[in-house]
Design an enzyme around this catalytic site. Structure first.
Site, PDB file in Angstrom:
ATOM      1  N   ALA A 105       0.763  -1.373   0.116  1.00  0.00           N
ATOM      2  CA  ALA A 105      -0.022  -0.094  -0.068  1.00  0.00           C
ATOM      3  C   ALA A 105       0.817   1.254  -0.222  1.00  0.00           C
ATOM      4  O   ALA A 105       0.223   2.130  -0.555  1.00  0.00           O
ATOM      5  CB  ALA A 105      -0.960   0.085   1.112  1.00  0.00           C
ATOM      6  N   GLY A 108       0.340   5.328  -0.203  1.00  0.00           N
ATOM      7  CA  GLY A 108      -0.898   5.609   0.195  1.00  0.00           C
ATOM      8  C   GLY A 108      -1.814   6.235  -1.093  1.00  0.00           C
ATOM      9  O   GLY A 108      -2.982   6.487  -0.814  1.00  0.00           O
ATOM     10  N   GLY A 109      -1.329   6.286  -2.156  1.00  0.00           N
ATOM     11  CA  GLY A 109      -2.178   6.889  -3.320  1.00  0.00           C
ATOM     12  C   GLY A 109      -3.270   5.923  -3.568  1.00  0.00           C
ATOM     13  O   GLY A 109      -4.667   6.626  -3.561  1.00  0.00           O
ATOM     14  N   LYS A 110      -3.143   4.781  -3.613  1.00  0.00           N
ATOM     15  CA  LYS A 110      -4.377   3.828  -3.813  1.00  0.00           C
ATOM     16  C   LYS A 110      -5.032   3.781  -2.636  1.00  0.00           C
ATOM     17  O   LYS A 110      -6.136   3.602  -2.778  1.00  0.00           O
ATOM     18  CB  LYS A 110      -3.854   2.529  -4.396  1.00  0.00           C
ATOM     19  CG  LYS A 110      -3.089   2.775  -5.785  1.00  0.00           C
ATOM     20  CD  LYS A 110      -2.227   1.397  -6.206  1.00  0.00           C
ATOM     21  CE  LYS A 110      -1.504   1.594  -7.390  1.00  0.00           C
ATOM     22  NZ  LYS A 110      -0.492   2.611  -7.217  1.00  0.00           N
ATOM     23  N   GLU A 128       1.638  -2.661   4.474  1.00  0.00           N
ATOM     24  CA  GLU A 128       2.988  -2.311   3.807  1.00  0.00           C
ATOM     25  C   GLU A 128       4.177  -3.155   4.924  1.00  0.00           C
ATOM     26  O   GLU A 128       4.053  -2.991   5.787  1.00  0.00           O
ATOM     27  CB  GLU A 128       3.443  -0.994   3.956  1.00  0.00           C
ATOM     28  CG  GLU A 128       4.571  -0.555   3.580  1.00  0.00           C
ATOM     29  CD  GLU A 128       4.965  -1.004   2.111  1.00  0.00           C
ATOM     30  OE1 GLU A 128       6.136  -1.579   1.919  1.00  0.00           O
ATOM     31  OE2 GLU A 128       4.329  -0.890   1.325  1.00  0.00           O
ATOM     32  N   ASP A 173      -0.649  -3.697  -6.190  1.00  0.00           N
ATOM     33  CA  ASP A 173       0.242  -2.779  -7.102  1.00  0.00           C
ATOM     34  C   ASP A 173       1.575  -3.462  -6.592  1.00  0.00           C
ATOM     35  O   ASP A 173       2.367  -2.896  -5.975  1.00  0.00           O
ATOM     36  CB  ASP A 173       0.151  -1.660  -6.618  1.00  0.00           C
ATOM     37  CG  ASP A 173       0.852  -0.679  -7.404  1.00  0.00           C
ATOM     38  OD1 ASP A 173       1.023  -1.009  -8.839  1.00  0.00           O
ATOM     39  OD2 ASP A 173       1.476   0.167  -6.945  1.00  0.00           O
ATOM     40  N   CYS A 226       3.942  -0.927 -12.358  1.00  0.00           N
ATOM     41  CA  CYS A 226       4.738   0.177 -13.256  1.00  0.00           C
ATOM     42  C   CYS A 226       5.829  -0.263 -14.005  1.00  0.00           C
ATOM     43  O   CYS A 226       6.669   0.656 -14.040  1.00  0.00           O
ATOM     44  CB  CYS A 226       5.273   1.392 -12.204  1.00  0.00           C
ATOM     45  SG  CYS A 226       6.452   1.122 -11.059  1.00  0.00           S
TER      46      CYS A 226
END
Length: 468
Positions: A105, A108-110, A128, A173, A226
Site C-alpha cells: 500500500a 498511500g495513493g491507492k 506495507e 500494486d 509500473c
C-alpha cells in the site's frame, strides 16, 4: 539524455517494432507529468490550483503540480500522484460496506482513493511490509481523514494465515522492475537487468499466491505494476488464470486511448486484451499495467467470511468508564461529529491511555503488527483529554464552527511548531485552518495565545512529496 540498457532497447524493438519502440524511447526523454486528486471526503475542498485539465475517468483528478507546504496538501484536501497510477484504484471501484485489501500500500495513493470510495463504511486494510514506508502510509491515510482503515506492517504470508477468504476486493500494486519509472527515477535504470525481471516475477507470484488465499470466491483482484515487462504483466495474469481459476474482466474507460494487453506476449489467451497498458507516449502519465480478475466460485472452495479464530490473549483494551466519557465529552462538545463518531462513548476503547474507535475490533484476537486501527480519538492524561491529530482530519469531513482560520504567515509559523497570538473570544480546543482548510488542533488560552498541537513529527517541512 537517458542511457538505456542495450538489452532493454533490443527487447522492446523486438516486441514493439522499430517505429513504436522509437516512440517509447523518445517519450522517456520527456519530463514526467504531475497530477493531483481532490478529496471528496472533506467538507471544504475548494483548492487554489487550476482545474482546466482533468484526468478523464478519475473523479476530481487534474494535471498540475502541488507542494508539501500548501494548505491543500497539509489538510489532506489533495494528493499528489502520477496520473496513470490513479487508475488501479479507480478500476477497483470499491463499494461502501465492502472489505478491501491494499496489499502493497505505501505510500498511500491507492489506499486514500479506496478509502474515499468506501465512504467510511466497510473495512480498508492497508498493508506495507516496510516499517519506514508503513509510517508514511499511516500519515497519508490519516491526512485524508479515513476512519475505517486498519494499517498493518506484515508479510503477505502472515496476513493470509489470519484472514482466509476474507476480502471482497484485493489490490496488488506489485513491486516490479520499474521500467515505467525510468524518466521519473533514473536510478531505476541502474538496477534493471533481465535477471532482475525474473526476480521480480518470482516475487510477484509469491505475493499473489498469498493474496488469492485472502480473496472470497466471487471476489475481485486488481493487479497492477509500473513496468512494461510482459514477464511481470501479461504472463503473470496468464499464470493467475491457469493456476487459480480466475476470469479476466473487461475494463471500460471512456474518451481516452490506451493500449490493451498483448496475448502474444504470454500464452495467447485472447482475454488478455481485457487488461490495460499505459505507455509514456500515450501522454497520460508514466508506465502502468492494470488487470481486473474475478475469482470464479466452485463447490470445492471453502468459504470463510471471518478471521481465523485465535485464542484471545490479554489486550489491555477496556470500554470507557463514566469519568473518562465526561472528560472526552467536554472536549468534543463544541464540534460537529460525522456519523462514524456519534456513538463514540459506546464504541471507544482505551489502551495505554489512548482512546480509539477500531475499524476492525476482531483484530485483537489476531497476531498482526498493527500500525493503526480505525480512529485514534486522543489520549487521556491526568484529569484531562487531549484530542489527536487524526481526529482533526476526520472532523474536517463536515462543517465546523469552532475553527480558527490563520493567515498564510501565521500558518507557516504554526507548521514550524510556534505559538500564535490571535484575536478571538473562543477558548479551549479549536480546529485550525488556512484558506478554510482544516489541518490541526490548537488550544486557545485566556490571554489569546494559540497553543500549537500540530504533531512534532510533521513539523519539519519535507523537501518533496511522497507520490505513487
Amino acid at each position: 539524455m537517458l542511457k538505456l540498457p542495450v538489452d532493454f532497447l533490443n527487447k522492446y524493438q523486438a516486441l514493439l517494432g522499430a517505429e513504436k519502440a522509437k516512440e517509447l524511447f523518445t517519450s522517456l526523454e520527456y519530463s514526467p507529468k504531475k497530477a493531483y486528486r481532490i478529496n471528496s471526503l472533506k467538507w471544504q475542498n475548494q483548492v487554489s490550483y487550476k482545474q482546466d485539465e482533468p484526468i478523464l475517468n478519475v473523479n476530481a483528478a487534474f494535471y498540475g503540480k502541488i507542494t508539501g507546504l500548501d494548505p491543500e496538501w497539509v489538510s489532506g484536501t489533495v494528493y499528489s500522484q502520477d496520473p496513470a497510477a490513479m487508475f488501479p484504484a479507480m478500476i477497483a471501484a470499491a463499494k461502501p460496506g465492502e472489505r478491501v485489501l491494499d496489499l502493497c500500500a505505501a505510500p498511500g495513493g491507492k489506499s486514500t482513493a479506496l478509502g474515499e470510495q468506501l465512504q467510511s463504511q466497510g473495512l480498508l486494510l492497508a498493508n506495507e511490509i516496510s516499517r519506514s514506508r508503513a509510517k508514511i502510509l499511516r500519515e497519508n491515510i490519516e491526512r485524508w481523514g479515513i476512519s475505517n482503515a486498519l494499517i498493518t506492517n506484515e508479510t503477505p504470508q502472515k496476513l493470509a494465515s489470519q484472514l482466509p477468504h476474507f476480502f471482497d476486493k484485493i489490490v496488488v500494486d506489485a513491486p516490479c522492475s520499474g521500467e515505467g519509472m525510468f524518466r521519473k527515477n533514473n536510478e531505476a535504470i541502474s538496477y534493471w537487468s533481465p535477471d532482475y525481471i525474473s526476480f521480480c516475477q518470482k516475487r510477484q507470484k509469491d505475493i499473489l499466491t498469498e493474496a488469492v488465499k485472502m480473496l472470497r470466491p466471487g471476489g475481485e483482484l486488481i493487479y497492477s505494476t509500473c513496468t512494461f515487462a510482459p514477464e511481470e504483466n501479461e504472463q503473470i495474469v496468464s499464470w493467475l488464470v491457469t493456476n487459480f481459476n480466475f476470469e479476466i474482466l473487461p475494463i471500460k474507460l471512456a474518451k481516452i486511448a490506451v493500449d490493451h494487453g498483448h496475448p502474444e506476449w504470454a500464452d495467447g489467451n485472447l482475454l488478455l486484451k481485457n487488461t490495460l497498458r499505459f505507455w509514456p507516449f500515450d501522454e497520460l502519465g508514466e508506465g502502468q499495467f492494470v488487470a481486473k480478475l474475478k475469482l470464479v466460485k466452485s463447490e470445492s472452495q471453502l468459504v470463510k467470511s471471518s478471521p481465523k479464530k485465535r485464542r484471545k490473549h490479554g489486550t489491555n483494551q477496556n470500554l470507557l468508564n463514566k469519568e473518562q466519557i465526561l472528560l472526552i465529552k467536554k472536549v468534543l462538545e463544541p464540534f460537529n461529529l460525522p456519523n462514524e463518531l456519534k456513538n463514540w462513548s459506546k464504541l471507544g476503547l482505551v489502551q495505554n491511555n489512548h482512546v480509539c474507535i477500531p475499524a476492525f475490533p476482531e483484530v485483537a484476537s489476531l497476531h498482526l503488527k498493527i500500525i493503526n486501527n480505525g480512529i485514534d480519538l486522543g489520549i487521556l492524561k491526568k484529569k484531562r483529554f487531549e484530542p489527536s491529530h487524526q481526529l482533526a482530519m476526520v472532523l474536517g469531513q463536515i462543517e465546523q464552527n469552532q475553527v480558527i482560520n490563520l493567515s498564510k504567515q501565521d500558518y507557516l509559523c504554526y507548521l514550524h511548531g510556534e505559538t500564535v497570538r490571535i484575536d478571538t473570544e473562543i477558548r479551549g480546543f479549536v480546529l485550525i485552518s488556512c484558506h478554510n482548510l482544516i489541518f490541526s488542533f490548537g488550544k486557545v488560552s485566556g490571554d489569546g495565545i494559540l497553543k500549537n498541537f500540530y504533531p512534532k513529527g510533521l513539523r519539519t517541512v519535507k523537501k518533496g512529496l511522497q507520490n505513487d
